[in-house]
Design a protein around this motif. Structure first.
Motif, PDB file in Angstrom:
ATOM      1  N   SER A 135      26.904  85.738 -17.784  1.00 21.65           N
ATOM      2  CA  SER A 135      27.922  84.941 -18.462  1.00 21.65           C
ATOM      3  C   SER A 135      29.327  85.433 -18.136  1.00 21.65           C
ATOM      4  O   SER A 135      30.225  84.637 -17.831  1.00 21.65           O
ATOM      5  CB  SER A 135      27.681  84.983 -19.978  1.00 21.65           C
ATOM      6  OG  SER A 135      28.657  84.239 -20.654  1.00 21.65           O
ATOM      7  N   THR A 136      29.544  86.737 -18.163  1.00 21.49           N
ATOM      8  CA  THR A 136      30.852  87.314 -17.858  1.00 21.49           C
ATOM      9  C   THR A 136      31.284  86.974 -16.437  1.00 21.49           C
ATOM     10  O   THR A 136      32.466  86.749 -16.175  1.00 21.49           O
ATOM     11  CB  THR A 136      30.835  88.837 -18.061  1.00 21.49           C
ATOM     12  OG1 THR A 136      30.484  89.110 -19.424  1.00 21.49           O
ATOM     13  CG2 THR A 136      32.181  89.466 -17.760  1.00 21.49           C
ATOM     14  N   ALA A 137      30.311  86.896 -15.512  1.00 16.69           N
ATOM     15  CA  ALA A 137      30.612  86.589 -14.110  1.00 16.69           C
ATOM     16  C   ALA A 137      30.808  85.092 -13.874  1.00 16.69           C
ATOM     17  O   ALA A 137      31.186  84.696 -12.776  1.00 16.69           O
ATOM     18  CB  ALA A 137      29.498  87.112 -13.219  1.00 16.69           C
ATOM     19  N   GLY A 138      30.544  84.267 -14.898  1.00 18.98           N
ATOM     20  CA  GLY A 138      30.725  82.823 -14.754  1.00 18.98           C
ATOM     21  C   GLY A 138      29.456  82.047 -14.496  1.00 18.98           C
ATOM     22  O   GLY A 138      29.472  80.835 -14.349  1.00 18.98           O
ATOM     23  N   CYS A 139      28.330  82.753 -14.419  1.00 18.36           N
ATOM     24  CA  CYS A 139      27.043  82.095 -14.189  1.00 18.36           C
ATOM     25  C   CYS A 139      26.557  81.386 -15.453  1.00 18.36           C
ATOM     26  O   CYS A 139      27.029  81.666 -16.552  1.00 18.36           O
ATOM     27  CB  CYS A 139      25.981  83.126 -13.795  1.00 18.36           C
ATOM     28  SG  CYS A 139      26.281  83.980 -12.242  1.00 18.36           S
ATOM     29  N   THR A 140      25.587  80.518 -15.288  1.00 19.09           N
ATOM     30  CA  THR A 140      24.879  79.923 -16.420  1.00 19.09           C
ATOM     31  C   THR A 140      23.673  80.804 -16.715  1.00 19.09           C
ATOM     32  O   THR A 140      22.785  80.927 -15.865  1.00 19.09           O
ATOM     33  CB  THR A 140      24.411  78.492 -16.095  1.00 19.09           C
ATOM     34  OG1 THR A 140      25.549  77.699 -15.772  1.00 19.09           O
ATOM     35  CG2 THR A 140      23.666  77.880 -17.273  1.00 19.09           C
ATOM     36  N   PRO A 141      23.634  81.450 -17.896  1.00 24.19           N
ATOM     37  CA  PRO A 141      22.517  82.342 -18.199  1.00 24.19           C
ATOM     38  C   PRO A 141      21.265  81.584 -18.649  1.00 24.19           C
ATOM     39  O   PRO A 141      21.352  80.618 -19.402  1.00 24.19           O
ATOM     40  CB  PRO A 141      23.058  83.220 -19.333  1.00 24.19           C
ATOM     41  CG  PRO A 141      24.173  82.444 -19.939  1.00 24.19           C
ATOM     42  CD  PRO A 141      24.684  81.482 -18.919  1.00 24.19           C
ATOM     43  N   TRP A 142      20.126  82.045 -18.152  1.00 24.40           N
ATOM     44  CA  TRP A 142      18.820  81.510 -18.531  1.00 24.40           C
ATOM     45  C   TRP A 142      17.968  82.670 -19.019  1.00 24.40           C
ATOM     46  O   TRP A 142      17.801  83.664 -18.314  1.00 24.40           O
ATOM     47  CB  TRP A 142      18.139  80.858 -17.330  1.00 24.40           C
ATOM     48  CG  TRP A 142      18.762  79.562 -16.900  1.00 24.40           C
ATOM     49  CD1 TRP A 142      19.975  79.398 -16.294  1.00 24.40           C
ATOM     50  CD2 TRP A 142      18.201  78.267 -17.043  1.00 24.40           C
ATOM     51  NE1 TRP A 142      20.193  78.069 -16.048  1.00 24.40           N
ATOM     52  CE2 TRP A 142      19.126  77.354 -16.489  1.00 24.40           C
ATOM     53  CE3 TRP A 142      17.004  77.785 -17.562  1.00 24.40           C
ATOM     54  CZ2 TRP A 142      18.888  75.982 -16.459  1.00 24.40           C
ATOM     55  CZ3 TRP A 142      16.763  76.427 -17.532  1.00 24.40           C
ATOM     56  CH2 TRP A 142      17.696  75.533 -16.987  1.00 24.40           C
ATOM     57  N   LEU A 143      17.413  82.529 -20.218  1.00 24.68           N
ATOM     58  CA  LEU A 143      16.530  83.536 -20.811  1.00 24.68           C
ATOM     59  C   LEU A 143      15.083  83.094 -20.638  1.00 24.68           C
ATOM     60  O   LEU A 143      14.743  81.948 -20.943  1.00 24.68           O
ATOM     61  CB  LEU A 143      16.832  83.702 -22.301  1.00 24.68           C
ATOM     62  CG  LEU A 143      15.884  84.605 -23.107  1.00 24.68           C
ATOM     63  CD1 LEU A 143      16.000  86.057 -22.657  1.00 24.68           C
ATOM     64  CD2 LEU A 143      16.167  84.477 -24.603  1.00 24.68           C
ATOM     65  N   VAL A 144      14.248  84.002 -20.132  1.00 22.87           N
ATOM     66  CA  VAL A 144      12.803  83.763 -20.121  1.00 22.87           C
ATOM     67  C   VAL A 144      12.181  84.579 -21.251  1.00 22.87           C
ATOM     68  O   VAL A 144      12.680  85.641 -21.610  1.00 22.87           O
ATOM     69  CB  VAL A 144      12.154  84.120 -18.763  1.00 22.87           C
ATOM     70  CG1 VAL A 144      12.578  83.149 -17.681  1.00 22.87           C
ATOM     71  CG2 VAL A 144      12.455  85.555 -18.358  1.00 22.87           C
ATOM     72  N   ALA A 166      10.025  79.382 -21.224  1.00 22.73           N
ATOM     73  CA  ALA A 166       8.919  80.320 -21.448  1.00 22.73           C
ATOM     74  C   ALA A 166       8.820  81.362 -20.341  1.00 22.73           C
ATOM     75  O   ALA A 166       8.526  82.524 -20.604  1.00 22.73           O
ATOM     76  CB  ALA A 166       7.595  79.566 -21.579  1.00 22.73           C
ATOM     77  N   ASN A 167       9.041  80.945 -19.094  1.00 26.19           N
ATOM     78  CA  ASN A 167       8.832  81.851 -17.968  1.00 26.19           C
ATOM     79  C   ASN A 167       9.608  81.347 -16.758  1.00 26.19           C
ATOM     80  O   ASN A 167      10.231  80.280 -16.802  1.00 26.19           O
ATOM     81  CB  ASN A 167       7.338  81.979 -17.656  1.00 26.19           C
ATOM     82  CG  ASN A 167       6.680  80.630 -17.454  1.00 26.19           C
ATOM     83  OD1 ASN A 167       7.233  79.733 -16.830  1.00 26.19           O
ATOM     84  ND2 ASN A 167       5.492  80.481 -18.006  1.00 26.19           N
ATOM     85  N   LEU A 168       9.549  82.101 -15.678  1.00 31.47           N
ATOM     86  CA  LEU A 168      10.297  81.760 -14.474  1.00 31.47           C
ATOM     87  C   LEU A 168       9.838  80.422 -13.894  1.00 31.47           C
ATOM     88  O   LEU A 168      10.653  79.651 -13.383  1.00 31.47           O
ATOM     89  CB  LEU A 168      10.171  82.880 -13.437  1.00 31.47           C
ATOM     90  CG  LEU A 168      10.991  82.722 -12.166  1.00 31.47           C
ATOM     91  CD1 LEU A 168      12.481  82.564 -12.465  1.00 31.47           C
ATOM     92  CD2 LEU A 168      10.753  83.916 -11.246  1.00 31.47           C
ATOM     93  N   ALA A 169       8.556  80.130 -13.968  1.00 33.99           N
ATOM     94  CA  ALA A 169       8.060  78.852 -13.448  1.00 33.99           C
ATOM     95  C   ALA A 169       8.724  77.677 -14.158  1.00 33.99           C
ATOM     96  O   ALA A 169       9.122  76.697 -13.510  1.00 33.99           O
ATOM     97  CB  ALA A 169       6.545  78.778 -13.584  1.00 33.99           C
ATOM     98  N   GLU A 170       8.880  77.759 -15.472  1.00 32.64           N
ATOM     99  CA  GLU A 170       9.526  76.671 -16.217  1.00 32.64           C
ATOM    100  C   GLU A 170      11.016  76.582 -15.893  1.00 32.64           C
ATOM    101  O   GLU A 170      11.582  75.500 -15.862  1.00 32.64           O
ATOM    102  CB  GLU A 170       9.312  76.836 -17.713  1.00 32.64           C
ATOM    103  CG  GLU A 170       7.890  76.501 -18.137  1.00 32.64           C
ATOM    104  CD  GLU A 170       7.734  76.419 -19.648  1.00 32.64           C
ATOM    105  OE1 GLU A 170       8.754  76.376 -20.385  1.00 32.64           O
ATOM    106  OE2 GLU A 170       6.569  76.392 -20.098  1.00 32.64           O
ATOM    107  N   VAL A 171      11.662  77.714 -15.638  1.00 36.05           N
ATOM    108  CA  VAL A 171      13.062  77.713 -15.241  1.00 36.05           C
ATOM    109  C   VAL A 171      13.220  76.992 -13.911  1.00 36.05           C
ATOM    110  O   VAL A 171      14.069  76.106 -13.751  1.00 36.05           O
ATOM    111  CB  VAL A 171      13.618  79.161 -15.140  1.00 36.05           C
ATOM    112  CG1 VAL A 171      14.963  79.189 -14.459  1.00 36.05           C
ATOM    113  CG2 VAL A 171      13.701  79.807 -16.516  1.00 36.05           C
TER     114      VAL A 171
END
Length: 178
Positions: A135-144, A166-171
């Motif tokens: 987030s600080t770098a300007g990216c869109t954060p995704w939580l698994v 839920a997991n990386l596959a869903e991301v």
């Protein structure tokens, strides 16, 4: 260019409180390698950004870490994918470096390497420090929710705009559909 920044432990592979110290201890999370392969086959640059304080703690050597990453690359190649680059922070939590997440230094190094703005570049992690650095770098954060994801979710205080899956596959499904 489509670029994805992905944390390693707890996102791609199972994490351990005792650290991942050898290739034998590196075990992928089900579906993660296929997800990365789909992403790379779709033309995305896949970059790993990983704190590796076990180096500073003397728990493993750079040779062991390179062997772990060789196994990751080999198994991913077997699934039909590639990792474009792996960025690590080798420092301990008290070293005061700029590259250790939650600081954004590793992400800024990635931006320099690819000569791009990180605005809206997706970054996946399982811990608050991953999301904060992104987030600080300007990216869109995704939580698994794999690895430390559930603990991170339960604590709350996620950076604004954090997406959760839920997991990386869903991301990866969400990225490829979007």
């Amino acid at each position: 260019m489509k670029l994805a920044i992905i944390d390693r432990d707890g996102v791609i592979n199972h994490d351990s409180d005792a650290y991942i110290k050898s290739p034998d201890e590196w075990v992928p999370i089900e579906g993660s390698l296929d997800a990365l392969a789909r992403l790379s086959r779709a033309g995305w640059k896949v970059v790993i950004a990983s704190n590796q304080s076990g180096l500073a703690r003397g728990l493993f050597t750079i040779e062991s870490l390179n062997a772990i990453h060789a196994k990751l690359r080999h198994e991913l190649a077997q699934a039909g994918g590639t990792i474009d680059a792996i960025f690590i922070c080798p420092h301990g939590p008290d070293d005061g470096c700029e590259c250790r997440k939650p600081r954004p230094g590793m992400f800024l190094d990635i931006a320099r390497r690819y000569d791009i703005s990180l605005q809206d570049v997706p970054a996946v992690g399982d811990s608050w420090r991953d999301l904060q650095a992104a987030s600080t770098a300007g990216c869109t954060p995704w939580l698994v929710m794999t690895g430390n994801g559930q603990k991170t979710w339960d604590k709350g205080d996620l950076p604004s705009g954090t997406q959760v899956r839920a997991n990386l596959a869903e991301v990866v499904d969400a990225w490829l559909e979007g």
